[in-house]
Design a protein around this motif. Structure first.
Motif, PDB file in Angstrom:
ATOM      1  N   ILE A   8     -32.421  18.671  37.107  1.00  0.00           N
ATOM      2  CA  ILE A   8     -33.025  17.737  38.054  1.00  0.00           C
ATOM      3  C   ILE A   8     -33.856  18.537  39.052  1.00  0.00           C
ATOM      4  O   ILE A   8     -33.364  19.489  39.652  1.00  0.00           O
ATOM      5  CB  ILE A   8     -31.941  16.927  38.790  1.00  0.00           C
ATOM      6  CG1 ILE A   8     -31.133  16.128  37.772  1.00  0.00           C
ATOM      7  CG2 ILE A   8     -32.545  16.033  39.861  1.00  0.00           C
ATOM      8  CD1 ILE A   8     -29.834  15.608  38.308  1.00  0.00           C
ATOM      9  N   ASP A  41     -37.919  15.127  41.546  1.00  0.00           N
ATOM     10  CA  ASP A  41     -37.227  13.896  41.149  1.00  0.00           C
ATOM     11  C   ASP A  41     -36.571  13.283  42.384  1.00  0.00           C
ATOM     12  O   ASP A  41     -36.670  12.081  42.629  1.00  0.00           O
ATOM     13  CB  ASP A  41     -36.146  14.181  40.099  1.00  0.00           C
ATOM     14  CG  ASP A  41     -36.695  14.672  38.777  1.00  0.00           C
ATOM     15  OD1 ASP A  41     -37.786  14.227  38.375  1.00  0.00           O
ATOM     16  OD2 ASP A  41     -36.019  15.500  38.142  1.00  0.00           O
ATOM     17  N   PHE A  96     -28.328  10.588  40.368  1.00  0.00           N
ATOM     18  CA  PHE A  96     -28.498  11.810  39.583  1.00  0.00           C
ATOM     19  C   PHE A  96     -27.174  12.490  39.242  1.00  0.00           C
ATOM     20  O   PHE A  96     -27.175  13.586  38.688  1.00  0.00           O
ATOM     21  CB  PHE A  96     -29.418  12.783  40.322  1.00  0.00           C
ATOM     22  CG  PHE A  96     -30.841  12.305  40.400  1.00  0.00           C
ATOM     23  CD1 PHE A  96     -31.632  12.234  39.271  1.00  0.00           C
ATOM     24  CD2 PHE A  96     -31.391  11.908  41.611  1.00  0.00           C
ATOM     25  CE1 PHE A  96     -32.948  11.795  39.332  1.00  0.00           C
ATOM     26  CE2 PHE A  96     -32.706  11.470  41.687  1.00  0.00           C
ATOM     27  CZ  PHE A  96     -33.478  11.409  40.543  1.00  0.00           C
TER      28      PHE A  96
END
Length: 78
Positions: free
Chosen positions: A17, A21, A39
């Protein structure tokens, strides 16, 4: 726990990630707990990511804008 740099993307350690993002949600003013859950990040990971963004805001923001621009340009070909 830290963030590391990977080809124009700051990645959250232990994940794929990127900070970019996360930036999408930070800029939209989503709460950190929501981003953490979205996430599947630990509390430490989200705290480190958000602290890194805040501490390096100008650099992260500039690269984020560049990534958005490049993504928009790529969409023209698809």
């Amino acid at each position: 726990m830290h963030c590391y740099r990977a080809a124009l993307a700051e990645a959250i350690a232990g994940t794929h990630i990127t900070l970019y993002d996360v930036m999408d949600y930070v800029k939209a003013q989503y709460p950190s707990k929501f981003i953490q859950g979205l996430f599947d990040l630990t509390e430490e990971q989200i705290n480190v990511a958000l602290a890194y963004i805040e501490t390096n805001r100008a650099e992260v923001e500039a690269e984020y804008q560049q990534i958005l621009k490049e993504a928009e340009e790529l969409q023209q070909y698809y």
